[in-house]
Each structure stands twice: as C-alpha cells, then as structure tokens.
Write an enzyme that holds these catalytic residues in place. Structure first.
Site, PDB file in Angstrom:
ATOM      1  N   SER A 119      39.600  33.631  44.337  1.00  0.00           N
ATOM      2  CA  SER A 119      38.947  34.797  43.750  1.00  0.00           C
ATOM      3  C   SER A 119      37.514  34.965  44.228  1.00  0.00           C
ATOM      4  O   SER A 119      36.854  35.937  43.870  1.00  0.00           O
ATOM      5  CB  SER A 119      38.954  34.687  42.214  1.00  0.00           C
ATOM      6  OG  SER A 119      38.335  33.479  41.801  1.00  0.00           O
ATOM      7  N   HIS A 140      44.420  38.156  47.146  1.00  0.00           N
ATOM      8  CA  HIS A 140      43.892  37.921  45.801  1.00  0.00           C
ATOM      9  C   HIS A 140      44.589  38.810  44.788  1.00  0.00           C
ATOM     10  O   HIS A 140      44.400  40.030  44.762  1.00  0.00           O
ATOM     11  CB  HIS A 140      42.384  38.174  45.780  1.00  0.00           C
ATOM     12  CG  HIS A 140      41.764  37.920  44.447  1.00  0.00           C
ATOM     13  ND1 HIS A 140      40.699  38.647  43.964  1.00  0.00           N
ATOM     14  CD2 HIS A 140      42.070  37.021  43.468  1.00  0.00           C
ATOM     15  CE1 HIS A 140      40.379  38.211  42.767  1.00  0.00           C
ATOM     16  NE2 HIS A 140      41.190  37.226  42.432  1.00  0.00           N
ATOM     17  N   GLU A 152      43.768  42.322  46.555  1.00  0.00           N
ATOM     18  CA  GLU A 152      42.702  42.410  47.554  1.00  0.00           C
ATOM     19  C   GLU A 152      43.146  41.620  48.790  1.00  0.00           C
ATOM     20  O   GLU A 152      43.399  40.417  48.703  1.00  0.00           O
ATOM     21  CB  GLU A 152      41.403  41.819  47.019  1.00  0.00           C
ATOM     22  CG  GLU A 152      40.742  42.646  45.936  1.00  0.00           C
ATOM     23  CD  GLU A 152      39.459  42.010  45.421  1.00  0.00           C
ATOM     24  OE1 GLU A 152      38.511  42.761  45.125  1.00  0.00           O
ATOM     25  OE2 GLU A 152      39.398  40.766  45.310  1.00  0.00           O
ATOM     26  N   ASN A 190      35.592  40.967  41.631  1.00  0.00           N
ATOM     27  CA  ASN A 190      34.837  39.925  40.930  1.00  0.00           C
ATOM     28  C   ASN A 190      33.334  40.035  41.153  1.00  0.00           C
ATOM     29  O   ASN A 190      32.550  39.643  40.281  1.00  0.00           O
ATOM     30  CB  ASN A 190      35.341  38.538  41.329  1.00  0.00           C
ATOM     31  CG  ASN A 190      36.594  38.166  40.559  1.00  0.00           C
ATOM     32  OD1 ASN A 190      36.850  38.676  39.485  1.00  0.00           O
ATOM     33  ND2 ASN A 190      37.393  37.278  41.128  1.00  0.00           N
TER      34      ASN A 190
END
Length: 283
Positions: A119, A140, A152, A190
C-alpha cells in the site's frame, strides 16, 4: 499473456480477498502462508463469503463449488514454480517483502509476473532485488477486496508496458477498475487518505474535538460513509503508522508528520478493530 494460474502470498484479510476474487474469475489460485493454520483460516473466510453469495442468490451452489475448487492451499513457495503470476499480500514490512521477492525470482518460471499488493512501498526498490524488474509491478487492492472496485497498478521505473497491460487485463477480468500510477510513496489513494487521517488524529491530540465528534463532523459535513478515525481502526493503526513512515521518509515534508497519539496507540497494542481497541473500543 493470459493469467490462468496464480499464487497469493498471505492469507489474511487482503490475501484471502484477492484469492477469492481470482477464483471467482475462474483462475486457479494457490493460497500461501507461512503456517498451515493460517491458510486454513484464510480459506475458511473465503468459504464463508462465498456461502453468503449463495444465500443472497448472487451465485448458485454449483458456482460455489467451482470457486472453492479453484483454490488450493500451500505453505511452500516452491508451489509457485508453474504459476503465471504471484501476488504478494504479506505484512507491510519492506524487509519481509524483499526476501519474498528474492525467493520467488529464483523459483518462478522466467515469464511469470511478480506483483505486490503493497500500500506504500516502492515497486522500483522491490523490483531491484530480482532479475526481472520489467515483470515486477504493484497491484494494490482495497479492503474488502470482493467489494471495493479499485486497483492501483503501480509501475516501477523498469516495469514494462507489456507487464502493465497484462495486469490491467487481469484487473478487468476480476471486474475491477484500474488506474495507472507512477511509483511514488503511498501512490494515490493512501497519499491523500493518510493526510486526512493524520489531521484527524492531530485534531483529537490537540484537544480540538473528540474522536466521535471528528468522525461525525466528517460524516455529516463531508458526506463520508465512515469517519477517518473509524476508518483508521478498520485499516489497522500499525498499517497506518507504516504507511505514514514511508510517506514521511519519502518526501521529508512536515505536512506528513506522524501524530504522537498514533505511535502511542501502536506501542500499547491498540491496533484498531483487529485487536479490539483503537480509537474505538470493539471488545
């Protein structure tokens, strides 16, 4: 290249979810972890989720049997010798991940793709420990994997366009929506999300508002389905801390500073929902 067989390393919440969606996409999956009890627990989670789909009449009992039949269990990386892709979903620890990729590079067939569900960590640095950096990529997913649509696709400095396309096709097969992301600390979601969670933590730490007030403010004032501190509990405060450290070290920018309250909670073992206590008490 078409992905027909995969290994997922890590049978926790993310790994079991990834394995489930692969199996639902009619891809043969090997679910791997370091101990047999871990993979059995992961498989039990998958079975429970698939049985719920039958109860909701989203799939048939026959579909359930096919999905579960697509999954085999493993505690040995050698079982990856003939897979088309390995998706690593181990704990967010760079040292552990690098060792996994070193071993996989020696075991898997030369054309196999090595993907990480990290992540926040650099795909370029993970790829550098292999002899196939062009075939190393970030994939991800988001929790819970069977529900969340986004993936992602993170290209390291040497990730090939061909590898990226194979992963995009795989994401589509898994009924996911993918976005292409350049290798950067914490990628897109994130990087933005942790900034918000960090400010929410500081708001509590500085005594401006309570945990409950912060979350209610963001739910009612920003139309969020879940407040940022409750979300942090669901993600895991140890995971949040690891991601914060990557972002802060990567950019060296004070806006990514880590709230002392987060460090205290992690040191106390209050990691969120999974331990029964975080910003909220789940016991």
């Amino acid at each position: 290249m078409t992905i027909k067989k995969a290994m997922v390393i890590g049978s926790g919440q993310m790994g079991s979810g990834i394995a489930q969606v692969l199996a639902q996409s009619d891809i043969e999956v090997i679910l791997n972890d370091i101990r047999q009890e871990f993979v059995e627990k992961g498989f039990a989670k998958i079975k429970k989720q698939v049985e719920r789909l039958v109860e909701k009449e989203k799939i048939t009992a026959s579909d359930k049997d096919t999905i579960l039949g697509n999954i085999s269990l493993s505690t040995d990386y050698q079982d990856a010798k003939d897979v088309d892709i390995v998706i690593e979903a181990a704990t967010e620890n760079k040292k552990i991940k690098l060792e996994i990729f070193r071993q996989l590079d020696e075991i898997t067939k030369p054309e196999a793709i090595l993907a990480s569900n990290t992540s926040s960590l650099s795909i370029t640095s993970i790829a550098a420990v292999t002899q196939r950096p062009e075939q190393v990529v970030g994939m991800h997913f988001f929790n819970p994997v069977p529900v969340m649509k986004l993936v992602e696709i993170v290209s390291g400095l040497r990730t090939s366009d061909e590898t990226r396309k194979v992963i995009a096709d795989l994401a589509e097969t898994m009924k996911k929506v993918s976005i292409d992301v350049k290798d950067s600390p914490a990628f897109v979601v994130n990087r933005i999300l942790m900034s918000m969670i960090g400010e929410a933590m500081f708001t509590v730490y500085e005594g401006i508002a309570t945990v409950e007030e912060v979350d209610e403010a963001m739910r009612l004032g920003a139309n969020m389905p879940m407040g940022p501190l409750q979300l942090a509990d669901f993600v895991g405060l140890d995971v949040c801390l690891a991601v914060f450290e990557v972002i802060y070290q990567g950019f060296g920018d004070s806006k990514y500073r880590i709230c002392p309250l987060l460090r205290q909670y992690v040191e106390a073992g209050w990691l969120g929902k999974k331990t029964g206590r975080g910003f909220y008490n789940y016991e």
